[in-house]
Design a protein around this motif. Structure first.
Motif, short mmCIF file in Angstrom:
data_model
loop_
_atom_site.label_atom_id
_atom_site.label_comp_id
_atom_site.label_asym_id
_atom_site.label_seq_id
_atom_site.Cartn_x
_atom_site.Cartn_y
_atom_site.Cartn_z
N MET A 11 60.25 89.32 39.79
CA MET A 11 59.59 90.45 40.00
C MET A 11 58.57 90.85 38.57
O MET A 11 57.46 91.15 38.66
N GLN A 12 59.36 90.28 37.40
CA GLN A 12 58.66 90.42 36.28
C GLN A 12 57.35 89.60 36.28
O GLN A 12 56.31 90.07 35.79
N TYR A 55 51.62 94.52 40.58
CA TYR A 55 52.01 96.29 41.31
C TYR A 55 50.53 97.29 40.82
O TYR A 55 50.48 98.10 41.73
N THR A 56 49.89 96.74 39.89
CA THR A 56 49.02 97.94 39.66
C THR A 56 47.98 97.62 40.53
O THR A 56 46.90 98.38 40.84
N ILE A 111 55.35 94.08 28.68
CA ILE A 111 56.28 93.14 29.11
C ILE A 111 57.82 93.55 28.34
O ILE A 111 58.70 93.40 28.79
N PHE A 158 65.37 93.22 46.03
CA PHE A 158 66.61 93.91 45.78
C PHE A 158 67.46 93.81 47.15
O PHE A 158 68.82 93.84 46.89
N MET A 193 54.97 92.71 37.37
CA MET A 193 54.84 93.32 36.31
C MET A 193 53.76 92.68 35.17
O MET A 193 53.40 91.93 35.35
N GLY A 194 53.82 93.38 34.22
CA GLY A 194 53.02 92.86 33.01
C GLY A 194 51.47 93.32 33.45
O GLY A 194 51.03 94.03 34.32
N ASP A 195 50.59 92.81 32.83
CA ASP A 195 49.19 92.98 33.12
C ASP A 195 48.37 91.95 33.85
O ASP A 195 48.76 90.79 34.15
N PHE A 211 55.44 99.30 33.01
CA PHE A 211 55.71 98.04 33.12
C PHE A 211 54.56 96.94 32.67
O PHE A 211 54.70 95.63 32.68
N GLU A 212 53.47 97.63 32.36
CA GLU A 212 52.42 96.78 31.96
C GLU A 212 52.61 96.03 30.60
O GLU A 212 52.19 95.08 30.34
N LEU A 254 65.12 89.32 39.23
CA LEU A 254 64.47 90.09 38.26
C LEU A 254 63.32 89.38 37.53
O LEU A 254 62.24 89.69 37.24
N ARG A 255 63.45 88.02 37.49
CA ARG A 255 62.53 87.20 36.74
C ARG A 255 61.36 87.09 37.71
O ARG A 255 60.18 87.02 37.20
N LEU A 275 51.31 99.03 47.03
CA LEU A 275 52.24 98.99 48.31
C LEU A 275 52.84 97.93 48.68
O LEU A 275 54.45 97.71 48.73
#
Lengths: 486, 642
Positions: A425-426, A363-364, B158, A378, A430-432, B155-156, A422-423, A368
């Motif tokens: 997407m996570q 995402y970072t 976790i 979703f 997400m995250g770094d 969300f960076e 959700l898993r 888009l």
């Protein structure tokens, strides 16, 4: 009109074969233009479509092999029309998605167009011979698409796909022949047999079973589903989109078009069985999806899970449940190609992996594309306001009055469905983000041309269901009249 | 004005769309779109409220879905409850929007934040204006989506993502129950329309066990959304989101949705006595249960989170004992004072960069506005007369006192005592005494006015909003909001004295322990160590869920995944091998047809066509074979069945 619709892609495919093979760009543009014609034709049909009518429209009928009672009989009703929309649309989207194909370009696009003819033909065929021919035509190009342009295990996957579905269709062929001889009407006409054949309950039972096996492999119904994850993982993304978006609809369409109208007594006795299998599909598919590391495989199991709703809706035999099942078909026909497009093309092309463990934080990097993938996730998990929810909700609401216990069990699947999305997407978004993903380009204009039309339809179908229900409802009512439940 | 009521949810929705579509051009001006649209919504909400007070209402519908001969209509309607909710939601949300301008300044996803806030508010307003259960459910889920997006805003990290997932999945469990309830009610009434359903229930056409079960299922949805025991676990984790989001979730959106659902369907719930009893006990238990955890919480937002759960329990308890007005009244006052407390805590966190109250202390000197508004909010929460919370809590306890279960009254009283104690403790630890962390104290400063002005406005309402339902105004709120069947219990001085007594003793005890330190905190912990440990561990409910639900489902999914791979597919591959073996025997099927086809496609048309011919020969062999068998089997079927 229908003949033109069906055979334009075939003519396009043949012309494609004559195009100079080194002119990749011309081939691609030509294929794209050809694929737009069915969309225009379907749009024109929409304007002329009589919403109030339950019967066939745009009928074309001609003698073909009179001695055997084979006719060239095409027609479209409220059940098949939305599937034509999906077929035409997803073919174009698959072609745009496959813009990067650089290996045997000509063959690839010719096969895609051939596939489109098979799909469109299948949904308008009203003669068993024609139906069977189109059914098999679909099989061949898909087999080559996986076998030639697929991933590392393409041979295994394509052979598995081919043999599995061939076995299913052979059993169906047995059923067709038995029906021909057993009905004694000297015709292969689907509608005539449905209306006039007086089949004994036992005979119906056997025929239902034969067709069931043919359709069940295509749906796919547990335990005949294991070809699907392999086929999806190995198929080129354009192929996956067609596979998930349209090919999976063939089996379910068969239940609506053939099994329920021709074997109504058997349908009654099979209903509970189908409902139970549907619930198994929903829960089993969702749990299996939760265990996957490969995003494409997750999406494949997710398809299995969603197809379970259609079976449940069929089992309950109420207007709402049957409409709900069709709604799931349509909605899944939009959402699953979009899902495969993102995980198999947009993200894979950039990161060259589909393993959740290797992705992360995207995402970072490509906000888009990531946002649109989240939208798709979703939609797929049934968020209200998007098309998936409408189908699932009406299926359950319509089933409740007949089979409440099944609904009670099936809804548990919705929690798992949310969980695996959700898993995903996570782990993907997400995250770094690992440093190697610095500087990835965000979604391109070409890719947006695939995503945005599908998204708009998903939103529209999620906000105002009557657009589609006005197609489904009259036809579903007439099926239920045949079944004697309305 | 009331004919423009539909604009109230639509304006923030537009704001969301504008920010999403044109955010790249707007950049940080996105906040102006959000705040501006919401401000207009707020003005409209005031106008609508004034007209509804004078007796106007509105209902509009259109056919949304047709199944057989069943037509499902969608639409909206505005009545007293909706009008009141409009004002509460738009006002609190507006304050949060303005405050966020300061709090979120410089955030890397500033646009996304405002887009989500707008959608969040729009969904909640849509939920309030819906005249049918299905539209309410749709908005209900969208509210859940937005809370997921906002809790996971950063969300960076976790941890935040896990909190967002937890919120979504836990409420999803409740939503599944609600879905069943919606479907059951629909199956009985063939409509989703609230007015029609109420009518059917009043005429006994929906009744009996069916109604009881359906309403209990609907209530399961409220348990999830309003964080009632046993689905409360997501709310404390939800403070992982930015503090303005917490304020919005805890005060005006999301969690009040569950309470609103029960209020909206109150006459339907009231027809099922068993359901109401369940509602009352769940609410009462949650009120005291969550308050007890808040007693030992060290995180300033944690105290407020458990406080919210407990206060929601009060509202649910009120509805359960039939005190409809009291429940709705408390929803309103709580929205103001809890939003205030959260935003004030955000101001504190903004200043000292920690949420741990042990590192605070003495901040009142440095943060006058934040400190004093917090104290007003605390007084309202504790129920000090004549702050707003006093009036609404008093109404609830009165309702419980007059119910069939006296125990609920005493539970409420004890929870009130806990409430006064924990908020006194938090106030003293944060704003009074000596600074416990010099570094944090040195850096502390009052927040900018964009943050303190919302605090002041909210503080005015946290103080004064209770008067609308007091003897001073002749119980105007109650008369406005009351349902025709709502009964109003006569005031009781015993209830009032007990409530005030519980509040004062809670405050005094807190002051003795944390302010004057006459009673040693350590010796109490020593004396009640097992209890303290249990509270500190939050009754270990998360741990239990982790073992049972989460690990259980993960293990199950791994099992299914392996089963699918090795057993189902294993059988398929085995059959396949067998088939290939037989195929080899009868004609080298695999090589000639399948492999030959894959490797054999040529680029030129000529070779291609030859290949297709080849493939077809292969096909034809197998076709001839299948055709033969088909006819054979077909004949057998005819003989057996025909």
């Amino acid at each position: 009109m229908l003949s033109t619709l069906v055979f334009v892609p075939l003519i396009g495919a043949i012309i494609t074969m004559f195009l100079p093979k080194e002119e990749d760009r011309i081939i691609k543009i030509f294929a794209l233009l050809v694929s737009l014609i069915p969309i225009v034709l379907v749009g024109m049909m929409w304007l002329d479509f009589d919403m109030a009518a339950a019967g066939m429209q745009f009928v074309e009928k001609a003698e073909w092999i009179p001695s055997l009672g084979v006719t060239y009989h095409l027609g479209v009703d409220g059940i098949s029309f939305p599937l034509l929309v999906i077929s035409a649309l997803i073919t174009t989207m698959a072609i745009i998605t496959s813009w990067n194909i650089d290996h045997r370009v000509k063959d690839f696009f010719a096969f895609v167009l051939l596939l489109e003819t098979g799909l469109l033909g299948l949904f308008v065929a009203l003669d068993y011979v024609l139906f069977y021919i189109f059914w098999e035509i679909v099989l061949v190009p898909m087999y080559f698409l996986i076998g030639i342009w697929g991933g590392p295990r393409r041979r295994y996957a394509s052979i598995k796909f081919f043999i599995y579905t061939l076995l299913g269709s052979v059993v169906m062929l047995v059923g067709i022949l038995a029906l021909y001889f057993g009905s004694g009407l000297q015709t292969f006409d689907i509608l005539t047999i449905a209306q006039q054949a007086n089949l004994s309950p036992t005979f119906q039972w056997w025929l239902f079973l034969a067709f069931f096996l043919g359709f069940a492999v295509k749906v796919p119904v547990f335990p005949f589903h294991t070809w699907l994850p392999d086929a999806h993982v190995e198929a080129p993304t354009g192929g996956s989109m067609l596979l998930a978006g349209v090919l999976l609809k063939m089996g379910a369409y068969g239940f609506y078009r053939i099994s329920y109208t021709t074997f109504p007594d058997a349908a009654q006795s099979f209903a509970l069985f189908m409902g139970v299998l549907g619930v198994v599909n929903i829960i089993y598919g969702a749990l299996a999806a939760m265990a996957q590391e490969d995003v494409k495989k997750m999406a494949a199991y997710s398809s299995i899970s969603h197809m379970g709703f259609v079976l449940v809706g069929l089992a309950a035999m109420t207007p709402m449940s049957m409409n709900g099942g069709l709604y799931v078909l349509f909605s899944h026909g939009l959402i699953s190609p979009l899902m495969f497009f993102f995980v198999g093309s947009v993200f894979y092309d950039r990161t060259h992996t589909r393993m959740m463990g290797e992705l992360g934080g995207l995402y970072t990097k490509i906000p888009l594309a990531a946002g649109l993938l989240a939208f798709t996730a979703f939609a797929n998990l049934g968020l209200p306001g998007l098309s998936g929810f409408i189908g699932e909700f009406f299926t359950f609401a319509g089933t409740w009055t007949e089979l409440p216990n099944l609904v009670m069990i099936a809804v548990v699947g919705l929690v798992f469905t949310a969980a695996y999305h959700l898993r995903m997407m996570q782990k993907v978004l997400m995250g770094d983000a690992p440093a190697k993903y610095d500087g990835l380009p965000d979604i391109s204009a070409r890719e947006l041309w695939v995503a945005i039309p599908l998204m708009l339809l998903i939103i529209w179908a999620g906000i105002y269901p009557n657009t589609l229900l006005s197609f489904f409802n009259p036809s579903v009512e007439s099926i239920l009249a045949v079944l004697g439940v309305m | 004005m009331v004919e423009y009521a539909w604009l109230i949810p639509v304006l923030p929705l537009f704001s969301f769309l504008i920010i999403v579509l044109f955010g790249r051009y707007l950049k940080n001006d996105s906040d102006k779109i959000g705040i501006g649209s919401l401000f207009i919504s707020f003005l409209l909400a005031i106008g609508v409220l004034l007209e509804v007070i004078n007796g106007s209402t509105i209902t509009k519908e259109f056919v949304w879905a047709t199944h057989g001969d069943i037509e499902i209509a969608f639409g909206y309607s505005v009545d007293a409850l909706t009008a009141m909710m409009f004002v509460v939601v738009t006002f609190v949300s507006l304050m949060v929007h303005v405050y966020s301008k300061g709090y979120m300044e410089g955030d890397s996803r500033y646009k996304r934040f405002y887009a989500c806030l707008s959608l969040f508010t729009a969904s909640m307003l849509g939920l309030v204006i819906a005249n049918n259960l299905l539209l309410l459910f749709i908005c209900w889920e969208l509210v859940g989506l937005c809370s997921y997006l906002l809790i996971g805003h950063w969300f960076e990290d976790i941890e935040n993502v896990l909190a967002a997932n937890k919120a979504f999945l836990t409420t999803r469990v409740g939503d599944i129950g609600m879905l069943i309830g919606v479907i059951m009610i629909f199956a009985m009434g063939k409509t989703f329309n609230f007015a029609e359903l109420t009518h059917l229930v009043e005429h006994g056409e929906i009744a009996g066990v069916g109604l009881t079960v359906a309403t209990i299922f609907l209530f399961v949805g409220a348990i999830g959304k309003s964080a009632q025991f046993p689905l409360h676990v997501w709310l404390p984790d939800a403070m992982a989101g930015p503090t303005p989001v917490s304020a919005l979730i805890h005060a005006a959106t999301m969690v009040v949705a569950g309470v609103y659902l029960v209020a909206r369907m109150f006459l339907i719930f009231a027809a099922a006595k068993t359901t109401l009893t369940v509602v009352a006990f769940i609410g009462g238990f949650t009120a005291i249960f969550a308050a007890s955890i808040a007693l030992v919480e060290e995180d300033i937002k944690g105290v407020l989170a458990y406080s919210t759960i407990s206060q929601l329990g009060y509202m649910v308890l009120a509805l359960g004992v039939g005190a409809y007005t009291a429940g709705v009244f408390h929803l309103m006052t709580h929205a103001f004072f809890k939003a205030l407390l959260f935003l004030a805590s955000g101001s504190v966190i903004h200043a000292v960069h920690t949420q741990n109250m042990h590192k605070m202390g003495g901040l009142l000197k440095k943060m006058k506005v934040t400190g004093w508004t917090w104290i007003i909010g605390s007084a309202a929460l504790a129920g000090v007369p004549p702050f707003s919370g006093f009036w609404s809590k008093d109404e609830i306890l009165l309702g419980a006192y007059h119910s069939d279960y006296k125990i609920l009254f005493w539970i409420g009283v004890i929870a009130a005592f806990f409430t006064a104690f924990y908020i006194t403790r938090a106030t003293i630890m944060t704003f009074f005494g000596e600074p416990r962390d010099d570094h944090a104290y040195e850096h502390a400063h009052e927040s900018p006015s964009v943050m303190t002005i919302p605090l002041i406005l909210l503080a005015i309402l946290a103080f004064g909003s209770g008067f609308v339902n007091s003897p001073l105004t002749d119980m105007a709120f109650g008369k406005f909001i009351a349902l025709e069947h709502g009964h109003h219990a006569s005031p009781s001085s015993f209830v009032q004295m007990t409530a005030v007594g519980a509040t004062l003793s809670g405050i005094i005890l807190g002051w003795l322990i944390y302010g004057l330190r006459i009673i040693s905190r350590k010796s109490i912990i020593k004396f009640l160590y097992p209890v303290w440990r249990l509270l500190k561990g939050k009754y270990f409910i998360d741990e239990i869920y982790n073992v049972v639900a989460i690990r259980g489902s993960l293990a199950l999914s791994k099992l299914i995944g392996a089963f699918d791979k090795y057993v189902v597919d294993g059988i398929v591959n085995l059959t396949g091998r067998l088939g290939v073996f037989i195929g080899d025997l009868i004609g080298d099927f695999d090589n000639k047809v399948v492999d030959g086809a894959v490797n054999g496609v040529r680029n030129t048309f000529y070779v291609g066509s030859r290949l297709i011919r080849n493939a077809h020969t292969g096909y034809l062999q197998s076709y001839a074979l299948t055709l033969f068998f088909s006819v054979l089997i077909g004949l057998i079927i005819i003989v057996i069945g025909g």
